[in-house]
Design a protein around this motif. Structure first.
Motif, mmCIF file in Angstrom:
data_model
loop_
_atom_site.group_PDB
_atom_site.id
_atom_site.type_symbol
_atom_site.label_atom_id
_atom_site.label_comp_id
_atom_site.label_asym_id
_atom_site.label_seq_id
_atom_site.Cartn_x
_atom_site.Cartn_y
_atom_site.Cartn_z
ATOM 1 N N GLU A 170 7.042 -0.906 10.899
ATOM 2 C CA GLU A 170 8.594 -1.442 10.274
ATOM 3 C C GLU A 170 8.236 -2.734 10.433
ATOM 4 N N THR A 171 7.069 -3.453 11.372
ATOM 5 C CA THR A 171 7.284 -5.264 11.601
ATOM 6 C C THR A 171 6.790 -5.959 9.500
ATOM 7 N N ALA A 175 7.462 -3.374 0.945
ATOM 8 C CA ALA A 175 6.647 -3.738 0.105
ATOM 9 C C ALA A 175 5.097 -3.352 0.514
ATOM 10 N N GLU A 176 5.038 -4.136 1.295
ATOM 11 C CA GLU A 176 3.906 -4.055 2.330
ATOM 12 C C GLU A 176 3.798 -2.227 3.067
ATOM 13 N N ILE A 177 4.780 -1.790 3.755
ATOM 14 C CA ILE A 177 5.279 -0.714 3.767
ATOM 15 C C ILE A 177 4.685 0.536 2.432
ATOM 16 N N ASP A 248 6.992 -9.396 22.648
ATOM 17 C CA ASP A 248 6.283 -8.990 24.120
ATOM 18 C C ASP A 248 6.618 -7.459 22.734
ATOM 19 N N GLN A 249 7.220 -6.767 22.080
ATOM 20 C CA GLN A 249 7.026 -5.367 22.079
ATOM 21 C C GLN A 249 5.446 -5.490 20.749
ATOM 22 N N LEU A 250 5.054 -6.044 20.312
ATOM 23 C CA LEU A 250 3.975 -5.672 19.865
ATOM 24 C C LEU A 250 2.585 -5.761 20.771
ATOM 25 N N THR A 275 -2.286 -16.260 11.577
ATOM 26 C CA THR A 275 -1.042 -16.737 12.296
ATOM 27 C C THR A 275 -0.539 -15.792 13.272
ATOM 28 N N LYS A 276 -0.390 -14.757 12.519
ATOM 29 C CA LYS A 276 0.524 -13.129 13.345
ATOM 30 C C LYS A 276 -0.713 -12.776 13.527
#
Length: 314
Positions: A170-171, A175-177, A248-250, A275-276
């Motif tokens: 969901e992050t 299109a990626e999902i 924090d969630q990640l 970066t992510k």
């Protein structure tokens, strides 16, 4: 009685004499004609005489009664030459006839060869067409497959539980999902979408329904990622508190994952957005980060080294 016997004898002899008279009746004119012709020939020109004798000799029965023509040495040579010329002409005519016949046979054979070659060419074309059709049909029927990178991502998310994979997916952009879910089997896709937010799952479902090929899904995913990164840069600068909450969630999500699955997932993400990945690695604790980088070094040492350098440098 004697007179009667004499009359009988005369009557018996009469048929014999009558037959001889008939023969003489026909023979005398013939003999006269022969004698007359012979006299005329004796008095006429030798050339004419020979010509007449040649013609007369050809007449059945009567021709044998005439003398043979006599020729001078010059005439004999001329006759011989004429016969040679006639023989040569006859030979030439025969050869011409044979040549015409052979030419006709040759044309027939050549035409047969042309027809045979044409049949061979037609059969060859038909064979090539028949052999090409299965390949074309197989190419048309064989569906396009996702790229290896997308397959690896799908395998990574598929090996995770749906409750853990859904929040991570969901992050990503819609299109990626859709790109990743399209590479999964129906059971894995269904389990993950059940754990996703309803509006997100609905949007992804529509994208999957309208997808014509995996390559187009990947192209759309790359475009969406570029747009999302461009839009996220000013948003992150203006709202650091929101970024901290997301980290924090990640961090919680990746800390609860197995190190092998997390390393594979982050390695694939690093190919599009390092970066992510760096943000996620910074958000987890040291033990989790160490385990993830250790697993990544075993499968993709180049990516692991690049991330480690940036972590140290950052």
């Amino acid at each position: 009685m004697a007179k009667a016997g004499t009359e009988v004898e005369l009557d018996l002899e009469q048929p014999s004499g009558s037959k001889a008279g008939r023969i003489l009746l026909f023979a005398v004119p013939i003999l006269f004609t022969v004698v007359l012709v012979g006299a005329l020939l004796a008095l006429s020109n030798p050339t004419t005489r020979n010509t007449v004798l040649e013609t007369a000799n050809k007449v059945p029965v009567v021709g044998s009664m005439f003398p043979k023509p006599t020729y001078t040495p010059e005439q004999q040579a001329q006759k011989k030459e004429e016969k040679q010329v006639e023989s040569a002409e006859a030979t030439i005519n025969e050869l011409k006839t044979q040549l015409t016949k052979k030419n006709t046979e040759l044309k027939t054979v050549q035409q047969a060869q042309v027809d045979t070659q044409k049949k061979v060419d037609d059969l060859t074309k038909k064979l090539e067409t028949a052999q090409a059709k299965p390949k074309d049909a197989a190419a048309e029927k064989e569906p396009e497959k996702p790229s290896d990178q997308v397959k690896q991502l799908a395998q990574t998310y598929g090996s995770m539980s749906a409750s853990k994979a859904a929040p991570i997916l969901e992050t990503l952009t819609d299109a990626e999902i859709a790109m990743i879910l399209n590479a999964m089997n129906t059971e894995q896709r269904s389990s993950i979408m059940q754990k996703m937010a309803a509006d997100k799952a609905a949007k992804v479902s529509i994208m999957l329904k309208n997808a014509s090929s995996p390559s187009k899904l990947e192209a759309a995913a790359n475009t969406a990622r570029a747009a999302a990164d461009k839009a996220a840069q000013p948003a992150q600068a203006a709202s650091p508190s929101g970024a901290s909450l997301n980290q924090d969630q990640l961090a919680q999500t990746f800390s609860s994952m197995e190190a092998s699955s997390a390393s594979t997932l982050l390695a694939q993400m690093a190919k599009t957005n390092q970066t992510k990945v760096l943000t996620i690695l910074k958000s987890v604790d040291d033990t989790t980060r160490s385990n993830i980088l250790s697993q990544m070094a075993g499968t993709d040492s180049e990516t692991a080294a690049s991330l480690a350098n940036k972590l140290i440098g950052g």
